[in-house]
Design a protein around this motif. Structure first.
Motif, PDB file in Angstrom:
ATOM      1  N   ALA A   7      -2.786  -2.899   9.208  1.00  0.00           N
ATOM      2  CA  ALA A   7      -3.588  -1.692   9.394  1.00  0.00           C
ATOM      3  C   ALA A   7      -4.179  -1.349   8.036  1.00  0.00           C
ATOM      4  N   LEU A   8      -5.490  -1.156   8.017  1.00  0.00           N
ATOM      5  CA  LEU A   8      -6.217  -1.083   6.755  1.00  0.00           C
ATOM      6  C   LEU A   8      -7.012   0.203   6.683  1.00  0.00           C
ATOM      7  N   GLN A   9      -6.798   0.940   5.594  1.00  0.00           N
ATOM      8  CA  GLN A   9      -7.583   2.115   5.261  1.00  0.00           C
ATOM      9  C   GLN A   9      -8.084   1.972   3.829  1.00  0.00           C
ATOM     10  N   PRO A  10      -9.056   2.783   3.392  1.00  0.00           N
ATOM     11  CA  PRO A  10      -9.599   2.594   2.040  1.00  0.00           C
ATOM     12  C   PRO A  10      -8.560   2.611   0.935  1.00  0.00           C
ATOM     13  N   ASP A  11      -7.453   3.341   1.123  1.00  0.00           N
ATOM     14  CA  ASP A  11      -6.453   3.429   0.058  1.00  0.00           C
ATOM     15  C   ASP A  11      -5.081   2.930   0.501  1.00  0.00           C
ATOM     16  N   LEU A  12      -5.019   2.230   1.636  1.00  0.00           N
ATOM     17  CA  LEU A  12      -3.707   1.814   2.146  1.00  0.00           C
ATOM     18  C   LEU A  12      -3.832   0.535   2.959  1.00  0.00           C
ATOM     19  N   LEU A  13      -2.883  -0.367   2.758  1.00  0.00           N
ATOM     20  CA  LEU A  13      -2.736  -1.563   3.585  1.00  0.00           C
ATOM     21  C   LEU A  13      -1.287  -1.650   4.024  1.00  0.00           C
ATOM     22  N   VAL A  14      -1.078  -1.657   5.329  1.00  0.00           N
ATOM     23  CA  VAL A  14       0.255  -1.833   5.901  1.00  0.00           C
ATOM     24  C   VAL A  14       0.256  -3.150   6.645  1.00  0.00           C
ATOM     25  N   THR A  15       1.180  -4.035   6.297  1.00  0.00           N
ATOM     26  CA  THR A  15       1.298  -5.330   6.965  1.00  0.00           C
ATOM     27  C   THR A  15       2.706  -5.478   7.538  1.00  0.00           C
ATOM     28  N   THR A  16       2.788  -6.167   8.655  1.00  0.00           N
ATOM     29  CA  THR A  16       4.075  -6.431   9.299  1.00  0.00           C
ATOM     30  C   THR A  16       4.125  -7.893   9.706  1.00  0.00           C
ATOM     31  N   ARG A  17       5.338  -8.421   9.791  1.00  0.00           N
ATOM     32  CA  ARG A  17       5.520  -9.805  10.228  1.00  0.00           C
ATOM     33  C   ARG A  17       6.944  -9.970  10.763  1.00  0.00           C
ATOM     34  N   ARG A  18       7.136 -11.023  11.575  1.00  0.00           N
ATOM     35  CA  ARG A  18       8.472 -11.366  12.074  1.00  0.00           C
ATOM     36  C   ARG A  18       9.099 -12.477  11.242  1.00  0.00           C
ATOM     37  N   HIS A  19       8.272 -13.422  10.798  1.00  0.00           N
ATOM     38  CA  HIS A  19       8.753 -14.555  10.007  1.00  0.00           C
ATOM     39  C   HIS A  19       8.079 -14.516   8.637  1.00  0.00           C
ATOM     40  N   PRO A  20       8.732 -15.047   7.621  1.00  0.00           N
ATOM     41  CA  PRO A  20       8.102 -15.084   6.291  1.00  0.00           C
ATOM     42  C   PRO A  20       6.767 -15.807   6.327  1.00  0.00           C
ATOM     43  N   ILE A  21       5.763 -15.205   5.714  1.00  0.00           N
ATOM     44  CA  ILE A  21       4.401 -15.751   5.680  1.00  0.00           C
ATOM     45  C   ILE A  21       4.082 -16.136   4.238  1.00  0.00           C
ATOM     46  N   PRO A  22       4.050 -17.441   3.926  1.00  0.00           N
ATOM     47  CA  PRO A  22       3.777 -17.846   2.537  1.00  0.00           C
ATOM     48  C   PRO A  22       2.440 -17.343   2.014  1.00  0.00           C
ATOM     49  N   ALA A  23       1.422 -17.228   2.871  1.00  0.00           N
ATOM     50  CA  ALA A  23       0.108 -16.774   2.401  1.00  0.00           C
ATOM     51  C   ALA A  23       0.195 -15.371   1.814  1.00  0.00           C
ATOM     52  N   LEU A  24       0.970 -14.491   2.442  1.00  0.00           N
ATOM     53  CA  LEU A  24       1.132 -13.144   1.896  1.00  0.00           C
ATOM     54  C   LEU A  24       1.913 -13.176   0.580  1.00  0.00           C
ATOM     55  N   GLY A  25       2.862 -14.109   0.486  1.00  0.00           N
ATOM     56  CA  GLY A  25       3.586 -14.261  -0.767  1.00  0.00           C
ATOM     57  C   GLY A  25       2.673 -14.715  -1.894  1.00  0.00           C
ATOM     58  N   VAL A  26       1.726 -15.611  -1.587  1.00  0.00           N
ATOM     59  CA  VAL A  26       0.769 -16.071  -2.594  1.00  0.00           C
ATOM     60  C   VAL A  26      -0.077 -14.894  -3.088  1.00  0.00           C
ATOM     61  N   VAL A  27      -0.542 -14.071  -2.151  1.00  0.00           N
ATOM     62  CA  VAL A  27      -1.360 -12.915  -2.523  1.00  0.00           C
ATOM     63  C   VAL A  27      -0.536 -11.926  -3.356  1.00  0.00           C
ATOM     64  N   PHE A  28       0.707 -11.722  -2.969  1.00  0.00           N
ATOM     65  CA  PHE A  28       1.566 -10.794  -3.715  1.00  0.00           C
ATOM     66  C   PHE A  28       1.750 -11.257  -5.160  1.00  0.00           C
ATOM     67  N   HIS A  29       1.994 -12.539  -5.346  1.00  0.00           N
ATOM     68  CA  HIS A  29       2.185 -13.047  -6.705  1.00  0.00           C
ATOM     69  C   HIS A  29       0.889 -12.979  -7.507  1.00  0.00           C
ATOM     70  N   GLU A  30      -0.248 -13.100  -6.843  1.00  0.00           N
ATOM     71  CA  GLU A  30      -1.517 -12.909  -7.557  1.00  0.00           C
ATOM     72  C   GLU A  30      -1.648 -11.475  -8.048  1.00  0.00           C
ATOM     73  N   LEU A  31      -1.202 -10.524  -7.249  1.00  0.00           N
ATOM     74  CA  LEU A  31      -1.206  -9.133  -7.701  1.00  0.00           C
ATOM     75  C   LEU A  31      -0.287  -8.949  -8.898  1.00  0.00           C
TER      76      LEU A  31
END
Length: 352
Positions: A133-157
């Motif tokens: 769910a995406l708003q101009p100042d907020l991103l909320v993400t949910t998952r059931r299983h670990p998603i490596p793509a989100l981990g890649v983005v997190f480490h880039e941050l």
């Protein structure tokens, strides 16, 4: 680059890590050009309850990313009670199905997008779904299983590569998914190269059955990936989809191009696999015809001999060549002469 935090961040491997008791994996506040800040729990609850950040975050120019594991009952209950999201948005965030979706409601963009899970081998890599769910100042993400793509983005941050809009983060996760798809395409294309080399150097020792199994694996995997990628391309190309201006360029335009390019590569791979499958089928039919031809020629050549042996095998009186000790040799020679004559006839008629 270290995070400016008041408590340790989870130690992430790919994307998963140490979960908090309510399923919140991480909560960070991102500002372009600066280190991410881990958000305190009361700040997270204030933003979800009121739709605004408390001081001093309210004066900052940035956005927050909250990432939940919805396997936990507490996390699903917490998300289902977020006041700043509409009911439909909360349902999408807690949905456990794998359906793909992209929609918007007022200033909120929400949906479910595909990604590969954290299986270790390429052949066993499954496609999972993460929701946002995406708003101009907020991103909320949910998952059931670990998603490596989100981990890649997190480490880039963590390394300071922070975009100005959280929509670019969703686009970056889709780009990582598309890059992984292209690596899969390259691996499948290498298998097709090996199959094509074998077909071009076809000889009698070639195992066409093994080649058929290899092409079958490539076609099955490409079909699985197409069933995932085609709906994503379709939702981005939907003319009825209306996104807010702040998300239109970063999310729809960029993501649509990269997903459509990946789909084009996949369709080209499938066309090549079908072409090689047709060539393999043709070679198999040719090999079968060759073997049937050999059997037919042998049967034709043995037909006169069969007639002679059947004739001499009749239990009747007056059979010639029964007198003397060379009758068997003479009958065998007669068979050979008739077979040789049959061979000459087949050659003259160009049946051989």
């Amino acid at each position: 680059m270290a995070l400016t935090t008041s408590s340790p961040m989870p130690d992430l491997v790919s994307e998963g890590g140490t979960l908090l008791r309510d399923g919140l994996i991480w909560a960070i506040y991102c500002r372009p050009g600066q280190d991410p800040i881990e958000l305190e729990r009361d700040v997270v609850m204030h933003r979800l309850a009121t739709g605004t950040f408390p001081a001093p975050y309210a004066e900052m120019e940035g956005w927050a990313w909250l990432h939940f594991d919805i396997v936990h009952t507490l996390s699903r209950a917490q998300i289902e009670s977020i006041p700043c999201f509409q009911e439909e948005v909360r349902q999408v965030l807690t949905n456990l199905e794998r359906s793909i979706r992209l929609d918007s409601e007022e200033e909120t963009v929400f949906g479910a997008l595909p990604a590969f899970d954290d299986t270790t081998t390429d052949d066993d890599r499954n496609v999972s779904t993460w929701r946002f769910a995406l708003q101009p100042d907020l991103l909320v993400t949910t998952r059931r299983h670990p998603i490596p793509a989100l981990g890649v983005v997190f480490h880039e941050l963590q390394r300071g590569l922070i975009p100005r809009s959280p929509a670019k983060l969703v686009d970056r996760a889709l780009l990582e998914f598309a890059d992984t798809l292209r690596r899969d395409f390259a691996r499948l294309d290498d298998q097709l190269d090996r199959a094509e080399d074998v077909l071009l150097m076809l000889d009698r020792d070639t195992d066409l059955g093994r080649m058929s199994g290899l092409l079958g694996l490539v076609r099955r995997r490409s079909t699985e990936l197409r069933r995932v990628l085609a709906p994503v391309d379709r939702i981005f190309r939907d003319e009825e989809l209306e996104l807010p201006e702040w998300a239109e360029d970063d999310l729809r335009d960029r993501s649509q191009r990269q997903v459509h390019a990946a789909l084009d590569d996949l369709l080209a791979l499938q066309d090549r696999a079908r072409s090689l499958q047709d060539e393999l089928t043709s070679n198999q039919a040719e090999e079968t015809n060759r073997r049937l031809y050999i059997v037919s020629v042998g049967t034709t050549l043995m037909l006169p001999a069969t007639f002679v042996t059947g004739f001499f095998g009749m239990n009747t009186g007056g059979m010639f060549l029964t007198d003397g000790s060379w009758g068997t040799v003479e009958a065998g020679g007669l068979c050979f002469i008739i077979m040789l004559g049959t061979w000459f006839v087949l050659k003259l008629t160009k049946l051989l």
